[in-house]
Design a protein around this motif. Structure first.
Motif, PDB file in Angstrom:
ATOM      1  N   PRO A 563       0.810  -1.226   0.000  1.00 62.73           N
ATOM      2  CA  PRO A 563       0.000   0.000   0.000  1.00 62.73           C
ATOM      3  C   PRO A 563       0.840   1.271   0.000  1.00 62.73           C
ATOM      4  O   PRO A 563       0.524   2.235  -0.694  1.00 62.73           O
ATOM      5  N   GLN A 564       1.928   1.274   0.761  1.00 56.09           N
ATOM      6  CA  GLN A 564       2.778   2.466   0.811  1.00 56.09           C
ATOM      7  C   GLN A 564       3.413   2.744  -0.547  1.00 56.09           C
ATOM      8  O   GLN A 564       3.571   3.905  -0.934  1.00 56.09           O
ATOM      9  N   SER A 567       0.786   4.309  -2.761  1.00 57.79           N
ATOM     10  CA  SER A 567       0.536   5.678  -2.305  1.00 57.79           C
ATOM     11  C   SER A 567       1.681   6.606  -2.684  1.00 57.79           C
ATOM     12  O   SER A 567       1.461   7.709  -3.214  1.00 57.79           O
ATOM     13  N   ASN A 568       2.931   6.189  -2.418  1.00 57.04           N
ATOM     14  CA  ASN A 568       4.091   7.032  -2.732  1.00 57.04           C
ATOM     15  C   ASN A 568       4.183   7.345  -4.216  1.00 57.04           C
ATOM     16  O   ASN A 568       4.488   8.476  -4.617  1.00 57.04           O
ATOM     17  N   PHE A 608      -4.532  -0.931   4.137  1.00 55.33           N
ATOM     18  CA  PHE A 608      -4.108   0.432   3.860  1.00 55.33           C
ATOM     19  C   PHE A 608      -4.190   1.265   5.129  1.00 55.33           C
ATOM     20  O   PHE A 608      -5.144   1.154   5.898  1.00 55.33           O
ATOM     21  N   GLU A 612      -2.029   6.615   3.653  1.00 50.67           N
ATOM     22  CA  GLU A 612      -1.911   6.037   2.317  1.00 50.67           C
ATOM     23  C   GLU A 612      -3.187   6.259   1.511  1.00 50.67           C
ATOM     24  O   GLU A 612      -3.139   6.607   0.327  1.00 50.67           O
ATOM     25  N   ASN A 615      -3.505  10.086   0.642  1.00 51.73           N
ATOM     26  CA  ASN A 615      -2.630  10.506  -0.462  1.00 51.73           C
ATOM     27  C   ASN A 615      -3.081   9.944  -1.802  1.00 51.73           C
ATOM     28  O   ASN A 615      -2.929  10.595  -2.835  1.00 51.73           O
ATOM     29  N   ASP A 756       5.468  14.116   3.367  1.00 52.53           N
ATOM     30  CA  ASP A 756       4.771  12.994   2.739  1.00 52.53           C
ATOM     31  C   ASP A 756       3.281  13.264   2.583  1.00 52.53           C
ATOM     32  O   ASP A 756       2.555  12.437   2.063  1.00 52.53           O
TER      33      ASP A 756
END
Length: 934
Positions: A563-564, A567-568, A608, A612, A615, A756
């Motif tokens: 998930p990260q 998202s990133n 999630f 996350e 974003n 972030d």
């Protein structure tokens, strides 16, 4: 073959003899004793060559006479051949199988021979069966296979043999194994596993044999740790950490939290293989060993060499055991030794030790500075890429940025950039400079993981380095067929690489703030600053190519993204205003599938987190890309994760902060979707219940631990409410009377955002650009009555009708129109680059516009004017086909229309194409007004 080896050996022997005689003769002719010492022993290289051939001859003879060797002789042979690097697979596998045959493990000889037995019992030799092999014989054989890097049937049989021998050995008999033998055995079996030629998983039976060996060695280390020398302790701990013996997934953390990726041999999953005679698990054994070693080693760290300290810290960092007094004392002790002996640490010691300390969360600035001082511009060429990347990754992770973070910003602060005296005045600044220099000098030596670690470290530490990032982008995708490409990046690598480039551009806002403080005018801020920075740093074409490549490479592996990572990656694209439609479509489908599984009760898929999800939704809204199915399931998921329909402010505040809630609400308004249950949750979490701002404000501050709603959140809620009143009145949500009084921060005009988090979602940045000034002058020339920067404030009918009073410090920053005719309520928005996103993937020609076919239409002039602009047509073609209004611009357009304004959009590239010709500018403006009036 044997005869040719013999002939080669005899020839070399003659050469050695001749060289020895020649040296002796030369020395005899020198009378001065000091000069005689300077005569070089020219025969040494030949003797070394003769020795290797001699061992080859011996090996060949051994295969012919192997039946005459006992286990000790065979083990010694393997050790000798491995030591000089002449290992041969046939020889090693054959000898190992012979050792096992002549020294079988049986009920009659199930334990190693003890000292008492040696007095009354002699081992049989010359082919007869013997008792089980001695500890030294097993240890030397395993060590030899590992050192020679030989795998095969003999190696696998030998590992199983040693495992069986240790399993059948009592704790008393285990004392016959010397610490060095146990340490070498642990090192050997793990080295064999970690350097297997095959990438396939280790067969289960072989895996169990390895873990059984380590289990028994761990028990011995726990009982006799004080008898182990520092090297033996560090090597044994290295073995446990390399394979992840006894580790739970949460504790075994080889990727340092969010950067380093474990390879397929790093067993992060818990290996809870229950001992046959006990319910004690490997994790229990590991916990005891870590505690025992930490306590014992802390008292004698001064005896450990830098490399042994390095291995010890690295092992504890990978194996866990966090938050224990013994571990704290151990790392404090290692830190003390680093500060005292930093000049003796090798490049490998520096990189790994810093990584270990950062991973464990020990961030003593003096320790990091002492270690980093070894990484200088002069010494950097001696560091391997992994050592360089580990060093800056650790410094960034530990929150120890360079003192001079602007020392490399050649784009925005060229007068401050690359000042060697300034760089060398701070060890950490010089360490970052050294790493950047080496990446640019030898990029092909860096693995993909190491490149993205370096990029991540610079951005995480807040250090802009345009030259470094341009070099990395060119190396990866900017050199045509000579480019490295992105196919070997991991999912985490794609996310971190994209995040790093986006964060570099976002950091430009900090640099421009510095320029404003010293009185430098005409500097951009917000989205425009980000856009300009990335174009100046890397180049518009190159950054588009890089992110197109990331999207295309990542689409085939989205199922492996955490998930990260999703998202990133999405956040990075949105921050830079880059939309790859097929990629975002694929991400929405992946997220929808995963979230739907969670809602249906699937607990295996990784969940999630709130940030996350925030974003992700913010990214889609910023890029004005609609994914209704994803938003609907995410809405249900957010309600579910906050407690279902029984949510309260407390349960919401445990997962989200208020800026995140406001960003989700803003995204819903941009995307023109208002899931009812989600909207009620967002308002409840942001505003509580009731119209008394003082009471609700104080109550919510306790839950969130903040000072109230920030200015950005207040603005977002005003936008959301205005849109929802017209587009979704059936929901029935209203802002409290008197909002935002009582709900906002004492000074909500200053925003503090996490790097972030989603960037500013404000849809108005009040400023008059040079472009807007030239357009206004053209309207003046044709006699069109207008004002610039018309602000819709508290006297607007909307606010009076809804009893909303915008706070004084937001009046000039709420809604405005670039050029406005107040009588006819006609507004002209002069849209510069910050109002658009760039579409990276071309249209497929099948009418596929997803859910974004309602994008704003700009004014398009007629054929006669277009013909006059042939010289500038490439400007139009460059932008018109791939630019689309971003989310904030689209929302502002809808809000102004809801307030009764007729809005015309003028894209920057159309005006630029006119080229400053006043006659054509006047004609363009007339045509624009004619379209509206008619």
């Amino acid at each position: 073959g044997g005869w040719s080896l013999f002939e080669e050996m005899m020839g070399l022997a003659k050469e050695v003899r001749g060289s020895v005689l020649a040296v002796a003769k030369e020395r005899a002719q020198v009378s001065d004793p000091e000069l005689r010492k300077t005569v070089r022993n020219a025969w040494i290289p030949q003797l070394r060559q003769l020795s290797t051939v001699l061992l080859d001859v011996i090996a060949a003879q051994v295969l012919d006479q192997l039946h005459q060797f006992n286990p000790q002789e065979m083990a010694n042979l393997l050790w000798a051949v491995a030591t000089i690097g002449r290992g041969d697979a046939i020889l090693f596998n054959t000898v190992a199988l012979r050792i096992i045959k002549v020294a079988p493990i049986s009920a009659a000889s199930s334990t190693p021979v003890t000292d008492l037995e040696k007095k009354s019992k002699k081992r049989k030799t010359h082919g007869a069966e013997s008792s089980i092999a001695k500890p030294q014989e097993m240890s030397n054989s395993i060590w030899a296979f590992a050192t020679a890097g030989i795998h095969g049937p003999g190696q696998r049989a030998l590992v199983k043999y040693v495992s069986s021998a240790l399993s059948s050995t009592s704790d008393i008999a285990l004392l016959e194994f010397k610490p060095q033998e146990l340490s070498n055995t642990a090192w050997g079996v793990v080295t064999l596993v970690s350097k297997r030629p095959s990438s396939s998983p280790l067969p289960q039976d072989e895996e169990e044999d390895v873990y059984n060996i380590l289990r028994r060695i761990a028990q011995a280390l726990n009982l006799r740790v004080s008898t182990f020398k520092p090297q033996e302790v560090s090597n044994t701990m290295w073995a446990f950490a390399t394979i992840g013996f006894g580790c739970y997934g949460d504790n075994f953390n080889p990727n340092g939290g969010n950067i380093h990726v474990a390879n397929h041999m790093s067993y992060g999953k818990s290996q809870e293989i229950t001992n046959s005679t006990s319910s004690i698990t490997d994790h229990d054994i590991l916990t005891d060993v870590l505690e025992t070693v930490a306590v014992d080693a802390a008292d004698r760290l001064y005896r450990f060499t830098p490399q042994e300290l390095n291995n010890l810290g690295w092992a504890f960092a990978r194996l866990g055991h966090t938050g224990r007094p013994s571990t704290d004392l151990l790392f404090q002790g290692i830190g003390h030794e680093i500060k005292k002996r930093y000049d003796r640490f090798s490049p490998q010691d520096v990189g790994t030790t810093l990584w270990s300390f950062a991973t464990k969360g020990y961030t003593d600035p003096d320790v990091f500075t002492a270690a980093a001082s070894r990484l200088t511009l002069h010494a950097a060429s001696n560091f391997k890429p992994q050592e360089l990347s580990n060093s800056v990754w650790a410094l960034a992770t530990a929150g120890l940025p360079p003192k001079h973070v602007h020392a490399f910003d050649s784009t925005l602060l060229p007068n401050k950039a690359n000042n060697l005296k300034l760089i060398r005045s701070d060890p950490i600044t010089e360490a970052f400079a050294a790493v950047a220099m080496e990446v640019m000098r030898r990029p092909y030596e860096f693995k993909e993981q190491e490149l993205k670690d370096v990029a991540w470290a610079f951005s995480k530490a807040g250090v802009r380095h345009p030259l470094l990032f341009r070099h990395v982008a060119e190396h990866l995708v900017g050199r045509g067929n000579e480019s490295r490409g992105l196919n070997h990046f991991t999912p985490q690598g794609y996310g971190n690489l994209a995040w790093s480039f986006a964060r570099q551009a976002q950091l430009a806002d900090v640099a421009t703030s510095m320029l404003k403080q010293v009185g430098v005018g005409n500097v951009s801020s917000g989205r425009l600053a980000i856009y300009e920075a990335i174009c100046l740093d890397v180049g518009e074409d190159l950054i588009n190519l890089l992110f197109s490549s990331i999207a295309e490479a990542a689409m085939g592996t989205l199922g492996n993204f955490k998930p990260q990572d999703l998202s990133n990656t999405a956040w990075a694209f949105a921050t830079l205003g880059l939309l790859h439609r097929q990629f975002f479509k694929a991400v929405s489908e992946e997220v929808t599938q995963r979230v739907s599984k969670h809602l249906s009760g699937d607990t295996k898929t990784q969940r999630f987190k709130a940030q996350e999800l925030t974003n992700l939704i913010w990214s889609y809204a910023t890029l004005n890309y609609r994914a209704p199915q994803m938003l609907n399931v995410v809405a249900d998921y957010i309600v579910d994760m906050c407690g279902g329909r029984n949510y309260r402010e407390e349960s919401i505040a445990k997962l989200f902060n208020r800026q995140e809630l406001a960003n989700v609400a803003w995204a819903c308004a941009v995307l023109e979707m208002y899931p009812k249950d989600l909207m009620f949750l967002l308002y409840r979490g942001l505003l509580g219940q009731g119209d008394d701002g003082e009471i609700q404000g104080e109550r919510l501050k306790k839950f969130y631990g903040d000072d109230g709603l920030q200015k950005q959140a207040i603005m977002s809620l005003l936008y959301v409410q205005m849109a929802m009143d017209v587009e979704a009145p059936h929901i029935g949500l209203k802002l409290p009377k008197g909002f935002p009084n009582g709900w906002g921060e004492p000074n909500s005009s200053h925003l503090m955002k996490s790097p972030d988090s989603a960037t500013d979602s404000s849809i108005l940045e009040l400023s008059t650009s040079r472009l807007q000034e030239t357009v206004s002058r053209a309207f003046n020339r044709i006699g069109y009555d207008h004002v610039q920067e018309h602000v819709l404030g508290a006297d607007d009918s909307y606010f009076q009708t809804h009893q909303i009073t915008p706070p004084a410090n937001t009046l000039s920053n709420f809604l405005s129109i670039d050029i406005a005719n107040l009588e006819d309520r006609v507004g002209i928005e002069v849209d510069g680059p910050a109002h658009f996103i760039n579409i990276l993937d071309p249209a497929r020609g099948d009418g596929d516009k997803g859910d974004n076919d309602d994008a704003l239409q700009s004014h398009i002039w007629d054929t006669s004017l277009r013909d006059k602009m042939k010289k500038k047509s490439e400007v139009i073609l460059r932008y018109a086909g791939r630019c689309q209004e971003n989310g904030p611009t689209a929302l502002k357009h809808r809000l102004l229309c809801h307030l009764g304004w007729c809005i015309i959009h003028m894209p920057f590239w159309q005006w630029s194409a006119i080229g400053g010709d006043e006659e054509n500018e006047n004609e363009y403006c007339r045509e624009m007004l004619d379209e509206v009036i008619s």
